[in-house]
Design an enzyme around this catalytic site. Structure first.
Site, PDB file in Angstrom:
ATOM      1  N   GLU A  52      44.244  44.482  32.588  1.00  0.00           N
ATOM      2  CA  GLU A  52      44.926  43.683  33.585  1.00  0.00           C
ATOM      3  C   GLU A  52      44.491  42.305  33.914  1.00  0.00           C
ATOM      4  O   GLU A  52      43.448  42.077  33.563  1.00  0.00           O
ATOM      5  CB  GLU A  52      44.692  44.411  34.931  1.00  0.00           C
ATOM      6  CG  GLU A  52      44.981  45.724  35.125  1.00  0.00           C
ATOM      7  CD  GLU A  52      44.861  46.012  36.605  1.00  0.00           C
ATOM      8  OE1 GLU A  52      44.539  45.601  37.322  1.00  0.00           O
ATOM      9  OE2 GLU A  52      44.596  47.528  36.639  1.00  0.00           O
ATOM     10  N   LYS A  61      43.372  38.827  35.197  1.00  0.00           N
ATOM     11  CA  LYS A  61      42.331  38.858  36.250  1.00  0.00           C
ATOM     12  C   LYS A  61      42.767  37.464  36.967  1.00  0.00           C
ATOM     13  O   LYS A  61      42.506  36.294  36.481  1.00  0.00           O
ATOM     14  CB  LYS A  61      40.738  38.422  35.761  1.00  0.00           C
ATOM     15  CG  LYS A  61      40.019  38.393  36.873  1.00  0.00           C
ATOM     16  CD  LYS A  61      38.174  38.306  36.547  1.00  0.00           C
ATOM     17  CE  LYS A  61      37.440  38.543  37.824  1.00  0.00           C
ATOM     18  NZ  LYS A  61      37.265  37.233  38.440  1.00  0.00           N
ATOM     19  N   ASP A 109      43.158  34.280  39.425  1.00  0.00           N
ATOM     20  CA  ASP A 109      42.242  33.397  40.222  1.00  0.00           C
ATOM     21  C   ASP A 109      42.794  33.216  41.424  1.00  0.00           C
ATOM     22  O   ASP A 109      43.153  32.105  41.754  1.00  0.00           O
ATOM     23  CB  ASP A 109      41.840  32.245  39.195  1.00  0.00           C
ATOM     24  CG  ASP A 109      40.711  31.607  39.406  1.00  0.00           C
ATOM     25  OD1 ASP A 109      39.725  32.178  40.137  1.00  0.00           O
ATOM     26  OD2 ASP A 109      40.232  30.632  38.906  1.00  0.00           O
ATOM     27  N   TYR A 127      46.608  45.318  42.964  1.00  0.00           N
ATOM     28  CA  TYR A 127      46.019  46.169  41.726  1.00  0.00           C
ATOM     29  C   TYR A 127      45.337  47.314  42.030  1.00  0.00           C
ATOM     30  O   TYR A 127      44.889  47.868  40.986  1.00  0.00           O
ATOM     31  CB  TYR A 127      44.822  45.132  41.249  1.00  0.00           C
ATOM     32  CG  TYR A 127      43.981  44.366  41.903  1.00  0.00           C
ATOM     33  CD1 TYR A 127      42.951  45.282  42.416  1.00  0.00           C
ATOM     34  CD2 TYR A 127      43.786  42.999  41.985  1.00  0.00           C
ATOM     35  CE1 TYR A 127      41.932  44.713  43.151  1.00  0.00           C
ATOM     36  CE2 TYR A 127      42.603  42.496  43.041  1.00  0.00           C
ATOM     37  CZ  TYR A 127      41.888  43.355  43.477  1.00  0.00           C
ATOM     38  OH  TYR A 127      40.748  43.053  44.125  1.00  0.00           O
ATOM     39  N   LYS A 133      35.324  37.415  31.080  1.00  0.00           N
ATOM     40  CA  LYS A 133      35.537  35.826  31.630  1.00  0.00           C
ATOM     41  C   LYS A 133      35.834  35.136  30.372  1.00  0.00           C
ATOM     42  O   LYS A 133      35.052  35.065  29.491  1.00  0.00           O
ATOM     43  CB  LYS A 133      34.256  35.378  32.368  1.00  0.00           C
ATOM     44  CG  LYS A 133      34.067  36.168  33.573  1.00  0.00           C
ATOM     45  CD  LYS A 133      35.155  35.504  34.728  1.00  0.00           C
ATOM     46  CE  LYS A 133      34.757  35.263  36.253  1.00  0.00           C
ATOM     47  NZ  LYS A 133      33.429  35.004  36.509  1.00  0.00           N
ATOM     48  N   CYS A 143      13.437   3.465  42.919  1.00  0.00           N
ATOM     49  CA  CYS A 143      14.453   4.281  43.648  1.00  0.00           C
ATOM     50  C   CYS A 143      15.410   3.200  43.895  1.00  0.00           C
ATOM     51  O   CYS A 143      15.231   2.339  44.339  1.00  0.00           O
ATOM     52  CB  CYS A 143      13.803   4.534  44.964  1.00  0.00           C
ATOM     53  SG  CYS A 143      15.011   5.393  46.322  1.00  0.00           S
ATOM     54  N   CYS A 155      15.653   2.641  47.996  1.00  0.00           N
ATOM     55  CA  CYS A 155      14.731   1.672  48.901  1.00  0.00           C
ATOM     56  C   CYS A 155      13.898   0.862  47.956  1.00  0.00           C
ATOM     57  O   CYS A 155      13.164   0.012  48.436  1.00  0.00           O
ATOM     58  CB  CYS A 155      13.642   2.756  49.673  1.00  0.00           C
ATOM     59  SG  CYS A 155      12.524   3.410  48.340  1.00  0.00           S
ATOM     60  N   CYS A 177      11.470   9.360  44.041  1.00  0.00           N
ATOM     61  CA  CYS A 177      11.136   8.331  45.035  1.00  0.00           C
ATOM     62  C   CYS A 177      10.101   9.108  45.999  1.00  0.00           C
ATOM     63  O   CYS A 177      10.462  10.080  46.454  1.00  0.00           O
ATOM     64  CB  CYS A 177      12.298   7.716  45.559  1.00  0.00           C
ATOM     65  SG  CYS A 177      11.612   6.781  47.239  1.00  0.00           S
ATOM     66  N   CYS A 228      11.932   6.488  52.941  1.00  0.00           N
ATOM     67  CA  CYS A 228      13.223   6.135  52.170  1.00  0.00           C
ATOM     68  C   CYS A 228      14.495   6.629  52.841  1.00  0.00           C
ATOM     69  O   CYS A 228      14.720   7.583  53.093  1.00  0.00           O
ATOM     70  CB  CYS A 228      13.041   7.184  50.640  1.00  0.00           C
ATOM     71  SG  CYS A 228      14.772   6.930  49.706  1.00  0.00           S
TER      72      CYS A 228
END
Ligand code: IVH
Length: 656
Positions: free
Chosen positions: A107, A109, A111, A216, A304, A397, A400, A415, A420
């Site tokens: 069958e 699948k 989504d 199903y 899949k 960073c 800062c 950082c 910060c």
């Protein structure tokens, strides 16, 4: 009048079925609309004659304030996955070892979103989401608006059918176009759109979303009187349910593989999205013989499809600072369609990966979606590179400007400035999040806004916010300010485990927070706990214990806790004392309707006496507690010769 109303219902139901299930209308839309309005008018005049399965009930209009929870009679399991031919052949080998050669049902699948539909005396009586497989949400009124779901059927029994609700591609595109025009956020993909639509509290909105469904299966094929999955689907067709016509029985795994390959090539031609093929052993007796794991049937597997790829260009690399200071790079892309959505950003994960793949700004790259959701750069198309500069990992960073460093054995660049701003904001967002203090309405944007306005600089500042300050902010009115303050106030009552988790101690997840809170009961006990005392808690290892002690011996942390205490936050955990050990090591399954106890209460009581409650009956089950109308679980318990107790038996042992 009643006669005409019944006649109209019958006609409209038939036309509706032809249009939405058979995809083959026999009358023009105008005819349907005319009759529909005639019925609507009569129902207004004679409300007492309105039937509860009237086609007019599909327009929605029910407004709920929340979704009730419902426990599935039979758990809604998931499927294990296959990703290639070898996985499929291994699946076939397992099946053949168990029961010999079998026929397979293949069958598509779909989504979308798994749902369960209950029918009682031939009428649609309850619809629910899958939820965690055991408990879902009651979305009956939302599902009623899906025209492909029959409100009544000829099977005069109590039975359940399951399927996938979905949004067709066309409906998805129309919806997103309209949302874009209205400056509303667009949905990422049809599955999200379907899920969002079914969880509308105002069912009128659901009704406008053009959802559909493919059924199903049923957990009780015996009620349909069938012996195979293919017969079950044919029988569902006959009863007026919409099933997917693209299905095929294959004699062996080679046939299955051929089928899978065909759809991999042709999936984009379908008017709805599929993410794979579901393969089921066709014969139902054999299915039962092959059996189940706790999570999934061993007689079925989901193949899949591999992620789709697309080619695009990296315009820039953006850096963001997370809660723990990790600086994460993201590729900003020339927008491109892949697997059904437009992608404009892709995670680059870490700087080492950028170096490894030698990714540079302005490179042409191949992207895909991991798990069909998260966009990622697969590789650079080096042939198309011109004179791009080598990308250099940051040394500062971006938030800062403090030095950014790579700690031993870590791939991440961090950082290390505790002040910060980016980290502080992330800390507060985490504190307010659902799994932690659950402060409704305090999302990412709002935290940024409060921080930028200098109203908060740590989580304790939330508790001294004032309405006057809040309404000064952009787009914050009286109502929003009040709601926020109420939600903050309510969070003071959160149990210690939530607070502990919300404080963002490194490596301390939700579960570890709960275990520690349950053991130490108060924040003060945690603050004075030594490393080895922490490690006595089951599942708490050295890494977590070390991290907790590092925090609890830090002055800033202790000061923060003091601030939270003075703000009036709850600093204790309530734990229920174990009542006895009479069920130690025993596994229970609850089924059917209990009269005295709710399921939740029964579960709690069993656990308080040392037992464990699981969702499905297996040979590891010790006792099945069966209430009234117990179904397949009870049958299975008898089959496996497992002890069955009534609710009264359970209460008696509990001394109640
Ligand atoms: S059979 C015991 N058949 O895929 C599980 N599932 O993990 C029985 N799905 O969310 C599922 N199309 O809703 C089955 N033709 C199909 C399906 C299908 C989509 C979904 C299902 C579940 C997931 C399986």
């Amino acid at each position: 009048m009643e006669k005409r109303m019944r006649e109209l219902e019958k006609l409209l139901t038939q036309y509706n079925y032809e249009y939405h299930v058979l995809d083959h209308p026999s009358v023009p839309d105008e005819t349907y609309d005319k009759l529909f309005h005639e019925l609507l008018h009569l129902e207004e005049q004679y409300p007492e004659l309105k039937s509860d399965t009237s086609p007019t009930s599909r327009v929605g209009g029910v407004v709920l304030d929340k979704f009730e929870k419902v426990t599935h009679e039979t758990p809604m399991l998931s499927l294990s996955n296959a990703f290639n031919e070898a996985d499929l052949r291994a699946f076939n080998d397992r099946v053949e070892r168990a029961v010999g050669k079998v026929e397979y049902m293949c069958e598509l699948k779909i989504d979308g979103l798994a749902v369960s539909l209950l029918y009682q005396d031939g009428k649609f009586s309850q619809g629910a989401t899958r939820g965690d497989g055991t408990v879902g949400e009651n979305i009956t009124d939302n599902l009623r608006t899906i025209r492909a779901i029959p409100l009544s059927t000829d099977l005069n029994a109590q039975f359940e059918v399951r399927g996938e609700a979905y949004m067709p591609k066309k409906a998805f595109e129309t919806l997103n176009k309209r949302r874009e025009e209205n400056n509303e956020q667009v949905f990422q993909n049809p599955r999200n759109a379907a899920a969002g639509s079914l969880r509308q509290l105002n069912t009128k909105l659901t009704s406008e979303r053009n959802l559909s469904i493919f059924l199903y299966g049923t957990p009780r094929a015996d009620i349909l009187g069938v012996t195979s999955q293919s017969e079950a689907l044919d029988q569902l067709d006959k009863l007026g349910f919409k099933t997917n016509k693209e299905r095929a029985v294959k004699e062996d795994i080679d046939g299955v593989i051929e089928y899978v390959n065909y759809w991999q090539e042709h999936r984009n031609e379908l008017p709805y999205e599929i993410d794979g093929i579901v393969i089921k052993v066709n014969n139902i007796d054999l299915q039962e013989e092959i059996g189940y794991t706790v999570r999934s049937p061993k007689w079925a597997i989901a193949y899949k499809f591999p992620a789709e790829e697309a080619k695009t260009k990296i315009i820039d690399i953006e850096l963001t600072v997370g809660r723990t200071g990790v600086i994460t790079p993201t590729a900003i892309l020339e927008p491109v369609r892949v697997a059904g959505t437009t992608v404009a950003r892709a995670s680059l994960h870490n700087h080492e990966l950028i170096e490894e793949k030698d990714i540079r700004i302005n490179d042409t790259v191949i992207i895909h979606k991991a798990g069909d959701i998260i966009p990622e750069v697969v590789r650079v198309v080096y042939e198309e590179r011109t004179n791009q500069e080598v990308y250099k990992a940051p040394t500062q960073c971006p938030s800062c400007g403090h030095e950014a460093v790579k700690l031993d054995e870590e791939v991440a660049i961090r950082c290390i400035n505790p002040k910060c701003p980016a980290q502080i904001v992330e800390d507060i967002i985490h504190f307010a999040s659902r799994g932690a203090m659950n402060i409704d309405g305090l999302g990412e944007k709002f935290v940024h806004q409060l921080y930028d306005a200098k109203l908060i600089s740590d989580v304790a500042d939330l508790y001294t916010l004032k309405k006057e300050e809040l309404i000064e902010l952009d787009r914050v009115g009286d109502k929003k300010a009040e709601n926020l303050l109420n939600a903050i106030e309510a969070s003071k009552e959160a149990p210690l485990q939530k607070l502990l988790f919300g404080l963002g101690i490194r490596f301390l997840g939700q579960k570890a927070s709960r275990l520690i809170a349950e053991r130490f009961i108060t924040m003060d006990n945690i603050l004075s706990a030594e490393k080895d005392e922490l490690m006595e808690v089951p599942e708490i290892g050295e890494v977590i214990a070390d991290s907790v002690v590092t925090y609890t011996s830090n002055e800033d942390f202790i000061h923060l806790i003091e601030k939270l205490k003075s703000a009036g936050l709850n600093m204790t955990e309530e734990v229920e004392e174990q009542e006895s050990t009479q069920f130690d090591g025993m596994t229970f399954v609850l089924t059917g309707k209990l009269e005295e106890l709710t399921r939740k209460e029964a579960k709690e009581k069993i656990e308080l006496n040392g037992g464990k409650v699981t969702g499905s009956v297996s040979k590891n089950t010790d006792v099945v507690v069966a209430g009234s109308d117990a179904g397949s679980k009870l049958d299975r318990a008898r089959e496996l010769e497992i002890t069955v107790w009534s609710e009264a038996d359970l209460l008696e042992r509990l001394g109640e």
